[in-house]
Write a protein that holds these residues in place. Structure first.
Motif, PDB file in Angstrom:
ATOM      1  N   GLU A 182      13.990  30.324   3.635  1.00  0.00           N
ATOM      2  CA  GLU A 182      14.703  31.336   2.860  1.00  0.00           C
ATOM      3  C   GLU A 182      16.028  31.702   3.531  1.00  0.00           C
ATOM      4  OE1 GLU A 182      13.802  32.481  -0.103  1.00  0.00           O
ATOM      5  OE2 GLU A 182      12.141  31.065  -0.006  1.00  0.00           O
ATOM      6  N   ALA A 183      16.309  31.069   4.666  1.00  0.00           N
ATOM      7  CA  ALA A 183      17.529  31.378   5.406  1.00  0.00           C
ATOM      8  C   ALA A 183      18.755  30.943   4.615  1.00  0.00           C
ATOM      9  CB  ALA A 183      17.508  30.682   6.766  1.00  0.00           C
ATOM     10  N   ASP A 184      19.896  31.564   4.925  1.00  0.00           N
ATOM     11  CA  ASP A 184      21.146  31.119   4.327  1.00  0.00           C
ATOM     12  C   ASP A 184      21.475  29.712   4.784  1.00  0.00           C
ATOM     13  OD1 ASP A 184      22.134  33.171   2.670  1.00  0.00           O
ATOM     14  OD2 ASP A 184      22.635  34.385   4.415  1.00  0.00           O
ATOM     15  N   THR A 185      22.152  28.974   3.917  1.00  0.00           N
ATOM     16  CA  THR A 185      22.687  27.666   4.274  1.00  0.00           C
ATOM     17  C   THR A 185      24.207  27.791   4.294  1.00  0.00           C
ATOM     18  OG1 THR A 185      20.819  26.467   3.312  1.00  0.00           O
ATOM     19  CG2 THR A 185      22.869  25.250   3.582  1.00  0.00           C
ATOM     20  N   VAL A 186      24.781  27.534   5.466  1.00  0.00           N
ATOM     21  CA  VAL A 186      26.219  27.697   5.675  1.00  0.00           C
ATOM     22  C   VAL A 186      26.851  26.328   5.847  1.00  0.00           C
ATOM     23  CG1 VAL A 186      27.994  28.732   7.157  1.00  0.00           C
ATOM     24  CG2 VAL A 186      25.835  29.935   6.765  1.00  0.00           C
ATOM     25  N   LEU A 187      27.990  26.097   5.176  1.00  0.00           N
ATOM     26  CA  LEU A 187      28.641  24.789   5.240  1.00  0.00           C
ATOM     27  C   LEU A 187      30.112  24.954   5.598  1.00  0.00           C
ATOM     28  CD1 LEU A 187      28.085  21.698   3.184  1.00  0.00           C
ATOM     29  CD2 LEU A 187      30.390  22.666   3.049  1.00  0.00           C
ATOM     30  N   ASN A 218      20.636  27.655   8.213  1.00  0.00           N
ATOM     31  CA  ASN A 218      20.766  26.200   8.083  1.00  0.00           C
ATOM     32  C   ASN A 218      22.258  25.905   8.009  1.00  0.00           C
ATOM     33  OD1 ASN A 218      17.874  25.915   7.717  1.00  0.00           O
ATOM     34  ND2 ASN A 218      18.202  26.717   5.653  1.00  0.00           N
ATOM     35  N   ALA A 219      22.791  25.228   9.009  1.00  0.00           N
ATOM     36  CA  ALA A 219      24.241  25.054   9.091  1.00  0.00           C
ATOM     37  C   ALA A 219      24.632  23.585   9.036  1.00  0.00           C
ATOM     38  CB  ALA A 219      24.781  25.691  10.372  1.00  0.00           C
ATOM     39  N   TYR A 220      25.646  23.310   8.225  1.00  0.00           N
ATOM     40  CA  TYR A 220      26.192  21.966   8.077  1.00  0.00           C
ATOM     41  C   TYR A 220      27.674  22.007   8.448  1.00  0.00           C
ATOM     42  CZ  TYR A 220      21.952  20.850   5.450  1.00  0.00           C
ATOM     43  OH  TYR A 220      20.644  20.644   5.074  1.00  0.00           O
ATOM     44  N   ASN A 277      23.221  22.737  -1.371  1.00  0.00           N
ATOM     45  CA  ASN A 277      22.948  24.069  -1.898  1.00  0.00           C
ATOM     46  C   ASN A 277      23.348  25.162  -0.916  1.00  0.00           C
ATOM     47  OD1 ASN A 277      21.949  23.976  -4.632  1.00  0.00           O
ATOM     48  ND2 ASN A 277      20.230  22.802  -3.834  1.00  0.00           N
ATOM     49  N   ALA A 278      24.577  25.029  -0.412  1.00  0.00           N
ATOM     50  CA  ALA A 278      25.095  26.027   0.516  1.00  0.00           C
ATOM     51  C   ALA A 278      25.166  27.382  -0.175  1.00  0.00           C
ATOM     52  CB  ALA A 278      26.477  25.619   1.012  1.00  0.00           C
ATOM     53  N   THR A 279      24.703  28.401   0.526  1.00  0.00           N
ATOM     54  CA  THR A 279      24.772  29.758  -0.019  1.00  0.00           C
ATOM     55  C   THR A 279      26.012  30.496   0.471  1.00  0.00           C
ATOM     56  OG1 THR A 279      23.384  30.564   1.801  1.00  0.00           O
ATOM     57  CG2 THR A 279      22.274  29.954  -0.247  1.00  0.00           C
ATOM     58  N   LYS A 280      26.504  30.131   1.662  1.00  0.00           N
ATOM     59  CA  LYS A 280      27.671  30.783   2.254  1.00  0.00           C
ATOM     60  C   LYS A 280      28.658  29.717   2.714  1.00  0.00           C
ATOM     61  CE  LYS A 280      25.479  34.882   2.407  1.00  0.00           C
ATOM     62  NZ  LYS A 280      25.856  36.034   1.548  1.00  0.00           N
ATOM     63  N   VAL A 281      29.928  29.888   2.349  1.00  0.00           N
ATOM     64  CA  VAL A 281      30.966  28.948   2.773  1.00  0.00           C
ATOM     65  C   VAL A 281      32.124  29.750   3.386  1.00  0.00           C
ATOM     66  CG1 VAL A 281      32.479  27.056   2.086  1.00  0.00           C
ATOM     67  CG2 VAL A 281      30.329  27.437   0.851  1.00  0.00           C
ATOM     68  N   PRO A 282      32.253  29.730   4.716  1.00  0.00           N
ATOM     69  CA  PRO A 282      33.364  30.446   5.355  1.00  0.00           C
ATOM     70  C   PRO A 282      34.697  29.790   4.999  1.00  0.00           C
ATOM     71  CG  PRO A 282      31.625  29.902   6.938  1.00  0.00           C
ATOM     72  CD  PRO A 282      31.355  29.107   5.700  1.00  0.00           C
ATOM     73  N   THR A 292      22.097  25.991  -6.313  1.00  0.00           N
ATOM     74  CA  THR A 292      22.338  27.376  -5.919  1.00  0.00           C
ATOM     75  C   THR A 292      23.845  27.603  -5.944  1.00  0.00           C
ATOM     76  OG1 THR A 292      20.396  27.373  -4.481  1.00  0.00           O
ATOM     77  CG2 THR A 292      22.067  29.052  -4.047  1.00  0.00           C
ATOM     78  N   LEU A 293      24.282  28.733  -6.454  1.00  0.00           N
ATOM     79  CA  LEU A 293      25.722  28.989  -6.555  1.00  0.00           C
ATOM     80  C   LEU A 293      26.213  29.633  -5.260  1.00  0.00           C
ATOM     81  CD1 LEU A 293      25.926  30.261 -10.234  1.00  0.00           C
ATOM     82  CD2 LEU A 293      25.982  27.914  -9.352  1.00  0.00           C
TER      83      LEU A 293
END
Length: 341
Positions: A8-13, A44-46, A155-160, A188-189
């Protein structure tokens, strides 16, 4: 439906375009905070080398290849935690261009017409009396679709991003939403994450440090060259002993990006007391050099060992494809591309 249902963690790319040599502005504005974030095990970081994106701006093969090596070595030398993050090269993921085509088939041309980079290019053509689309490639025009594929694939949830990139995240949402509407809930948007406290460094001439201005200080210059570059920073003609305004000084602005609060306060007092520009630049060199000395040594070792970098990127690509290959299978089926029996 999020294909990353295990957490359920955020996925950051985060993408890093492979054009040019990293400079101090890249370091304080993007690399340093992203590497600090790579120590966080709660997301989860990419992190990827955006070499497909590089082809939009740069058609010099040797430069793209060398930049890929330099940028990968930079991130690894500065301590990117590849155990916690997936660090890969975009072109090692064949599912990315496939998804880009799927998204091209649902993305509205009118949406692309509103992209800032395209509109800016059109305006420059109009201002110079050229045809509206003179010199504009489909790579530039459809760049937001490739960026959407980068984001939606995982399905990144956060994009810096910087404020100038918010529009691209909004476009990725629009394109993903359109695909979901036609083919069912698959993406996921994403949300843009803008850190207004990220430092934007001034360059040697006082403008924003940018390769396009030719005013950068490359990140891993040898000590003597680093000192020479810092000595080139433009200053005013105030003499030693004359009070100087730190808030209008490039030297002080760069100092603040590397210094602690106590060091910043102390240098502010030095400016008010009329520190000589030569002394201020000498102290700035010592401050930056101290922070970069060990990473510079690691960087030089890595540049001599491209096999290690290649192995690291291939391992990252394997981790990335373990996620995107099965997801792409689902998307193929969703659009009707699957075996007849």
């Amino acid at each position: 439906m999020n294909n990353n249902t295990a957490s359920e963690a955020d996925t950051v790319l985060t993408g890093i375009t492979t054009t040019g040599t990293p400079h101090l502005g890249n370091y304080v504005g993007a690399i340093r905070p992203a590497i600090a974030a790579s120590q966080n095990t709660d997301v989860n970081a990419y992190y990827f080398l955006a070499d497909f994106h590089a082809l939009i701006k740069c058609q010099e093969p040797e430069k793209v290849h060398q930049s890929t090596l330099e940028i990968a070595a930079t991130w690894l030398a500065l301590g990117l935690n590849t155990d916690n993050v997936v660090f890969y090269r975009q072109s090692d993921i064949p599912e990315i261009p496939q998804l880009t085509w799927f998204l091209n088939c649902v993305a509205a041309k009118g949406l692309m017409n509103r992209a800032h980079a395209y509109k800016d290019s059109v305006q420059k053509n109009l201002d110079s009396g050229e045809d509206t689309d003179y010199g504009i490639t489909m790579g530039l025009f459809s760049y937001p679709v490739l960026m959407a594929a980068d984001i939606l694939m995982f399905n990144a949830t956060k994009v810096p991003v910087g404020r100038d990139q918010i529009q691209h995240i909004e476009m990725a949402r629009d394109i993903g939403q359109r695909f979901n509407h036609i083919y069912g809930e698959h993406f996921t948007l994403p949300e843009a994450v803008v850190d207004d406290h990220v430092a934007v460094l001034q360059g040697l001439d006082g403008r924003k440090m940018s390769k396009s201005y030719g005013n950068t200080i490359p990140l891993f210059l040898p000590e003597k060259q680093l000192k020479k570059h810092i000595n080139k920073i433009v200053t005013n003609l105030l003499e030693p002993g004359e009070p100087k305004d730190p808030d209008t000084s490039t030297v002080f602005q760069i100092w603040r990006a590397f210094a602690t609060k106590e060091q910043t306060d102390a240098m502010r007092r030095e400016f008010e007391n009329g520190i000589a520009w030569g002394e201020a630049k000498k102290q700035l060199f010592e401050l930056i050099n101290e922070e970069l000395r060990e990473p510079r040594e690691r960087y030089n070792e890595l540049m001599e060992n491209p096999d290690y970098i290649e192995t690291t990127l291939k391992a990252g690509a394997e981790k990335a494809r373990a996620v995107c290959t099965p997801f792409m299978d689902k998307l193929n089926r969703a659009v009707g591309l699957y075996p007849l029996v």
